[in-house]
Write a protein that holds these residues in place. Structure first.
Motif, PDB file in Angstrom:
ATOM      1  N   THR A   1       0.919  -1.087   0.061  1.00 38.05           N
ATOM      2  CA  THR A   1      -0.003   0.068   0.132  1.00 38.05           C
ATOM      3  C   THR A   1       0.845   1.245  -0.007  1.00 38.05           C
ATOM      4  O   THR A   1       1.730   1.318   0.754  1.00 38.05           O
ATOM      5  CB  THR A   1      -0.964   0.063   1.295  1.00 38.05           C
ATOM      6  OG1 THR A   1      -1.662  -1.285   1.153  1.00 38.05           O
ATOM      7  CG2 THR A   1      -1.898   1.239   1.303  1.00 38.05           C
TER       8      THR A   1
ATOM      9  N   HIS B   1      -1.347  -1.064  -4.328  1.00 39.16           N
ATOM     10  CA  HIS B   1      -2.518  -0.152  -4.525  1.00 39.16           C
ATOM     11  C   HIS B   1      -1.983   1.106  -3.789  1.00 39.16           C
ATOM     12  O   HIS B   1      -1.367   1.240  -2.771  1.00 39.16           O
ATOM     13  CB  HIS B   1      -3.744  -0.735  -4.244  1.00 39.16           C
ATOM     14  CG  HIS B   1      -3.664  -1.059  -2.730  1.00 39.16           C
ATOM     15  ND1 HIS B   1      -3.718  -2.217  -2.273  1.00 39.16           N
ATOM     16  CD2 HIS B   1      -4.064  -0.019  -1.569  1.00 39.16           C
ATOM     17  CE1 HIS B   1      -3.909  -2.208  -0.846  1.00 39.16           C
ATOM     18  NE2 HIS B   1      -4.087  -0.894  -0.580  1.00 39.16           N
TER      19      HIS B   1
ATOM     20  N   ASP C   1      -3.614   4.334  -1.997  1.00 38.45           N
ATOM     21  CA  ASP C   1      -4.594   4.767  -1.258  1.00 38.45           C
ATOM     22  C   ASP C   1      -5.147   6.038  -1.821  1.00 38.45           C
ATOM     23  O   ASP C   1      -4.525   7.083  -2.044  1.00 38.45           O
ATOM     24  CB  ASP C   1      -4.255   5.382   0.213  1.00 38.45           C
ATOM     25  CG  ASP C   1      -5.267   5.794   1.052  1.00 38.45           C
ATOM     26  OD1 ASP C   1      -6.177   5.237   1.312  1.00 38.45           O
ATOM     27  OD2 ASP C   1      -5.153   7.093   1.401  1.00 38.45           O
ATOM     28  N   GLY C   2      -6.659   5.957  -1.999  1.00 38.99           N
ATOM     29  CA  GLY C   2      -7.129   7.081  -3.047  1.00 38.99           C
ATOM     30  C   GLY C   2      -7.933   8.040  -2.082  1.00 38.99           C
ATOM     31  O   GLY C   2      -8.746   8.792  -2.801  1.00 38.99           O
ATOM     32  N   SER C   3      -7.907   8.122  -0.858  1.00 33.82           N
ATOM     33  CA  SER C   3      -8.597   8.908  -0.077  1.00 33.82           C
ATOM     34  C   SER C   3      -8.340  10.403  -0.276  1.00 33.82           C
ATOM     35  O   SER C   3      -9.286  11.283  -0.193  1.00 33.82           O
ATOM     36  CB  SER C   3      -8.573   8.617   1.440  1.00 33.82           C
ATOM     37  OG  SER C   3      -7.154   8.677   1.828  1.00 33.82           O
TER      38      SER C   3
ATOM     39  N   VAL D   1     -12.287   7.065  -5.401  1.00 23.52           N
ATOM     40  CA  VAL D   1     -12.380   5.905  -5.245  1.00 23.52           C
ATOM     41  C   VAL D   1     -11.257   5.471  -4.053  1.00 23.52           C
ATOM     42  O   VAL D   1     -10.604   6.307  -3.886  1.00 23.52           O
ATOM     43  CB  VAL D   1     -12.068   4.848  -6.379  1.00 23.52           C
ATOM     44  CG1 VAL D   1     -13.028   5.153  -7.619  1.00 23.52           C
ATOM     45  CG2 VAL D   1     -10.408   5.163  -6.945  1.00 23.52           C
ATOM     46  N   ASN D   2     -11.746   4.418  -3.323  1.00 21.71           N
ATOM     47  CA  ASN D   2     -10.776   4.168  -1.968  1.00 21.71           C
ATOM     48  C   ASN D   2      -9.290   3.952  -2.528  1.00 21.71           C
ATOM     49  O   ASN D   2      -8.281   3.986  -1.876  1.00 21.71           O
ATOM     50  CB  ASN D   2     -11.188   2.875  -1.214  1.00 21.71           C
ATOM     51  CG  ASN D   2     -12.819   3.214  -0.750  1.00 21.71           C
ATOM     52  OD1 ASN D   2     -12.716   4.693  -0.497  1.00 21.71           O
ATOM     53  ND2 ASN D   2     -13.555   2.450  -0.492  1.00 21.71           N
ATOM     54  N   GLN D   3      -8.949   3.192  -3.517  1.00 22.03           N
ATOM     55  CA  GLN D   3      -7.765   2.778  -3.847  1.00 22.03           C
ATOM     56  C   GLN D   3      -7.345   2.835  -5.506  1.00 22.03           C
ATOM     57  O   GLN D   3      -8.320   2.441  -6.157  1.00 22.03           O
ATOM     58  CB  GLN D   3      -7.367   1.270  -3.506  1.00 22.03           C
ATOM     59  CG  GLN D   3      -8.013   0.269  -3.781  1.00 22.03           C
ATOM     60  CD  GLN D   3      -7.656  -0.819  -3.212  1.00 22.03           C
ATOM     61  OE1 GLN D   3      -7.380  -1.068  -1.923  1.00 22.03           O
ATOM     62  NE2 GLN D   3      -7.588  -2.093  -3.968  1.00 22.03           N
TER      63      GLN D   3
ATOM     64  N   VAL E   1     -19.566   9.411  -6.568  1.00 18.29           N
ATOM     65  CA  VAL E   1     -18.484   9.041  -5.504  1.00 18.29           C
ATOM     66  C   VAL E   1     -17.768  10.154  -4.749  1.00 18.29           C
ATOM     67  O   VAL E   1     -17.235  10.169  -3.732  1.00 18.29           O
ATOM     68  CB  VAL E   1     -17.491   7.940  -5.973  1.00 18.29           C
ATOM     69  CG1 VAL E   1     -18.447   6.696  -6.142  1.00 18.29           C
ATOM     70  CG2 VAL E   1     -16.893   8.340  -7.310  1.00 18.29           C
ATOM     71  N   ARG E   2     -17.812  11.397  -5.433  1.00 18.85           N
ATOM     72  CA  ARG E   2     -17.131  12.572  -4.667  1.00 18.85           C
ATOM     73  C   ARG E   2     -17.693  13.643  -5.695  1.00 18.85           C
ATOM     74  O   ARG E   2     -17.947  13.929  -6.838  1.00 18.85           O
ATOM     75  CB  ARG E   2     -15.679  12.462  -5.075  1.00 18.85           C
ATOM     76  CG  ARG E   2     -14.764  13.730  -4.699  1.00 18.85           C
ATOM     77  CD  ARG E   2     -13.444  13.438  -4.128  1.00 18.85           C
ATOM     78  NE  ARG E   2     -13.359  12.365  -3.011  1.00 18.85           N
ATOM     79  CZ  ARG E   2     -12.312  12.014  -2.783  1.00 18.85           C
ATOM     80  NH1 ARG E   2     -11.185  12.045  -3.560  1.00 18.85           N
ATOM     81  NH2 ARG E   2     -12.209  11.112  -1.626  1.00 18.85           N
TER      82      ARG E   2
ATOM     83  N   SER F   1     -17.606  -6.600   3.402  1.00 20.33           N
ATOM     84  CA  SER F   1     -18.185  -5.762   4.404  1.00 20.33           C
ATOM     85  C   SER F   1     -18.859  -6.709   5.339  1.00 20.33           C
ATOM     86  O   SER F   1     -19.500  -7.452   5.008  1.00 20.33           O
ATOM     87  CB  SER F   1     -19.198  -4.813   3.523  1.00 20.33           C
ATOM     88  OG  SER F   1     -18.608  -4.306   2.639  1.00 20.33           O
TER      89      SER F   1
ATOM     90  N   GLU G   1     -20.468   4.865   1.449  1.00 19.85           N
ATOM     91  CA  GLU G   1     -19.888   5.651   0.567  1.00 19.85           C
ATOM     92  C   GLU G   1     -20.674   5.761  -0.769  1.00 19.85           C
ATOM     93  O   GLU G   1     -20.655   6.765  -1.329  1.00 19.85           O
ATOM     94  CB  GLU G   1     -18.722   4.980  -0.044  1.00 19.85           C
ATOM     95  CG  GLU G   1     -17.613   4.620   1.620  1.00 19.85           C
ATOM     96  CD  GLU G   1     -17.584   3.519   1.934  1.00 19.85           C
ATOM     97  OE1 GLU G   1     -18.564   2.897   1.803  1.00 19.85           O
ATOM     98  OE2 GLU G   1     -16.811   3.116   3.086  1.00 19.85           O
TER      99      GLU G   1
END
Length: 629
Positions: free
Chosen positions: A91, A115, A117-119, A125-127, A245-246, A588, A600
């Motif tokens: 990561t 991957h 981290d996409g935060s 997206v998360n990653q 998503v954003r 999940s 999300e």
């Protein structure tokens, strides 16, 4: 894989999971040192005289030179980060406090995938996957507060053509559409089809408003971009469309709510934020009657005085007082014609800190949690006096002595050690016990104890049961599991597969004796037999049994106990977000229900609003199972 093994028609489930596997130059002479000092002085003098920009600070790093970490450091204008076999991390995390305009270049030649981290990246997206030979460049904008992907992978940077901004079907994995006054389009159209996980990011610097076409979007949330806005959309192949998503968060002042007769005015963005302060506050907030599908409203407070969120146009049940430090988040669901509460604060109390009477304070949030244990308990707990319909109090106790529970003068069933019980205020505001406690006999094999240690095996069983109860809590299901006895079992040598363990545990005399002594409603066994997880689906008390193995994770337990509670497999969320009952779970911690949403994305935990409701199946079966012993 499911089998029908018993003459009673009880099915068992076999869950067989497969696991894939700056270099600075140092001067070497006094002459060189002198020359460098001279050049540095000259450069500083020139920079002062000519106002030249300072030199960028660039560093080249690998995981090994970064302390074995993929967390990139702050303080650089550019970081060139590379990976290869033997010098690799799974990561990567971008700098937490980057400079404006900072750039990160990532390259990997390692055979194992990583991957990013996409935060903090604007695509939402998360990653971001980093397979071998991947190359990505990103730049940080302080004004936007996000990193932007400049190049890498399969991506496209596009602008409108002849006044239209239509993105063709099956685009690259990442597509940026940039609208400006120079290349303007009043509407951006998303592709009809795309690969799973594809992302489209729409950015606007245009003075006129830009909208995103509702076509091909699963949930038609508000989508009007102003200058400086960024909206991101993710393609979900399992649902066949794009999801927001954003998006740029728009702030709504309390004064604007007051000017709108106390009703919050929406902003055209799917993300709306109200921040209450002592200088900008209102006593009550009413959410609007309608909104875009999956629009969000977040209300948080730093004000001294409290604000109340009115129940109008919402699915609110319970006390919703916004205090200093509190945050509530709502999402609009047109199918229900109301705002759903997605997250809210909880009040936490330690039993030992309560008055000697055990009286719990009045409700100030929709949920209260009380923890009790030996040395932190009360002989009796009195549920809150002031409450509203829908308020919930959860009491968790590990105290060896029972705790009496009372509502006013009404005595409720006492809590035994290990119980986790919720009480809900009904339509008449009377406290009602909602939880069915299912008592479990927990077993582990001697061979497993020899390999890992008895303490580790007991810890695994505790962790597995905790994960099971967390998933039930997340899904707003009624039952909770409790351990009433944990035993080490020496199984026969003939137990080589989980089929042997499952049927053997059901019929073994020693197990039957322990179950009778402990009055357990069900049995869970973990050993070293071949397989991963196995359990009967439904059935009477004799079939309330499931087994796991040390070669798989502790999340197997919640899956197999789900089968015991009459659930089959659920592939609704593959590949986006696997739920507990997916055949290759581990994702999940939710059971399928139309009344809880993936935070999300706003997707109900059944995909379809009228889809599978595993929680109802669990709730319906719980009283029967809880009465087995």
């Amino acid at each position: 894989m499911d089998y029908d093994h018993s003459p009673l028609g009880n099915r068992i489930d076999l869950w067989d999971r497969r696991v894939a596997l700056c270099r600075a130059r140092i001067p070497n002479s006094s002459h060189e040192v002198f020359a460098m000092k001279h050049l540095l002085s000259l450069a500083l003098a020139l920079s002062g005289a000519l106002a030249l920009p300072s030199f960028a600070q660039t560093v080249a790093l690998t995981p090994n030179s970064n302390g074995g970490s993929g967390t990139l450091p702050n303080g650089f204008d550019q970081i060139d980060f590379s990976m290869r076999d033997g010098d690799w991390v799974r990561t990567l995390i971008l700098p937490s406090a980057p400079r404006d305009g900072a750039r990160v270049n990532i390259t990997t030649q390692a055979q194992f995938s990583s991957h990013l981290d996409g935060s903090g990246v604007d695509i939402g997206v998360n990653q971001i996957d980093l397979p071998t030979h991947a190359n990505y460049s990103l730049s940080y904008s302080a004004a936007e507060g996000f990193w932007t992907v400049l190049s890498g992978g399969t991506m496209t940077h596009a602008v409108p053509t002849n006044g239209t901004a239509v993105i063709a079907d099956n685009p690259n994995k990442i597509t940026y559409m940039r609208v400006s006054d120079a290349v303007f389009a009043s509407k951006v159209s998303l592709p009809k089809t795309a690969a799973e996980g594809s992302v489209v990011v729409v950015k606007s610097t245009a003075t006129q408003a830009v909208t995103v076409d509702p076509a091909n979007r699963i949930y038609v949330s508000s989508a009007t971009l102003r200058s400086g806005d960024t909206f991101g959309y993710l393609y979900r192949a399992d649902i066949g469309g794009w999801i927001s998503v954003r998006s740029t968060v728009r702030r709504v002042a309390a004064s604007a709510i007051a000017a709108n007769q106390g009703t919050l005015p929406l902003t055209g963005s799917p993300r709306n934020l109200v921040e209450l302060t002592d200088t900008d506050r209102i006593d009550q907030i009413v959410l609007p009657k309608t909104a875009g599908n999956r629009d969000r409203v977040t209300i948080r407070s730093q004000a001294t005085a409290n604000t109340v969120i009115a129940p109008a146009n919402t699915g609110l049940h319970g006390t919703t007082t916004v205090r200093n430090g509190d945050e509530y988040q709502f999402m609009y669901v047109p199918a229900r014609q109301r705002w759903e509460l997605i997250s809210s604060p909880s009040a936490f109390h330690q039993a030992g800190d309560l008055p000697s009477t055990g009286q719990l304070p009045d409700m100030v949030t929709p949920r209260m949690v009380v923890n009790a244990a030996d040395g932190n308990t009360r002989a009796e707990l009195l549920l809150p006096v002031a409450r509203k319909t829908g308020d919930r109090v959860t009491i968790k106790t590990q105290a060896t002595t029972a705790i009496k529970v009372r509502s006013g003068q009404t005595a409720l069933a006492p809590l035994a050690a290990g119980e986790q019980v919720s009480y809900v205020a009904d339509a008449n505001k009377a406290w009602q016990r909602q939880t069915n406690t299912i008592d479990m006999l927990m077993l582990y094999s001697t061979k497993a104890a020899t390999q890992l240690g008895a303490d580790t095996m007991r810890a695994r069983l505790v962790e597995g049961l905790g994960m099971t109860n967390d998933a039930l809590d997340n899904s707003i299901a009624k039952p909770r599991f409790r351990t009433v006895s944990t035993r080490e079992l020496t199984p026969p040598d003939t137990w080589t597969t989980q089929d042997h363990a499952l049927y053997g545990a059901k019929d073994l005399a020693q197990v039957k004796t322990w179950r009778t002594q402990s009055k357990a409603d069900g049995i869970y066994y973990e050993g070293t037999e071949e397989g991963c997880g196995l359990g009967f689906i439904g059935g009477n008390a004799d079939f309330m049994i499931s087994v796991g193995t040390t070669t798989c994770g502790t999340d197997v337990m919640r899956h197999e106990l789900g089968h015991n509670m009459s659930l089959g497999h659920n592939t609704n969320f593959d590949p986006g977000a696997r739920l507990v009952m997916h055949p290759f779970s581990g994702g999940s911690p939710f059971f399928a229900t139309p009344f809880v949403f993936l935070p999300e994305l706003g997707i109900p935990m059944t995909v379809k609003m009228d889809g599978l409701n595993e929680v109802k199946v669990i709730d319906d079966r719980a009283p029967t199972v809880a009465a087995f012993r």
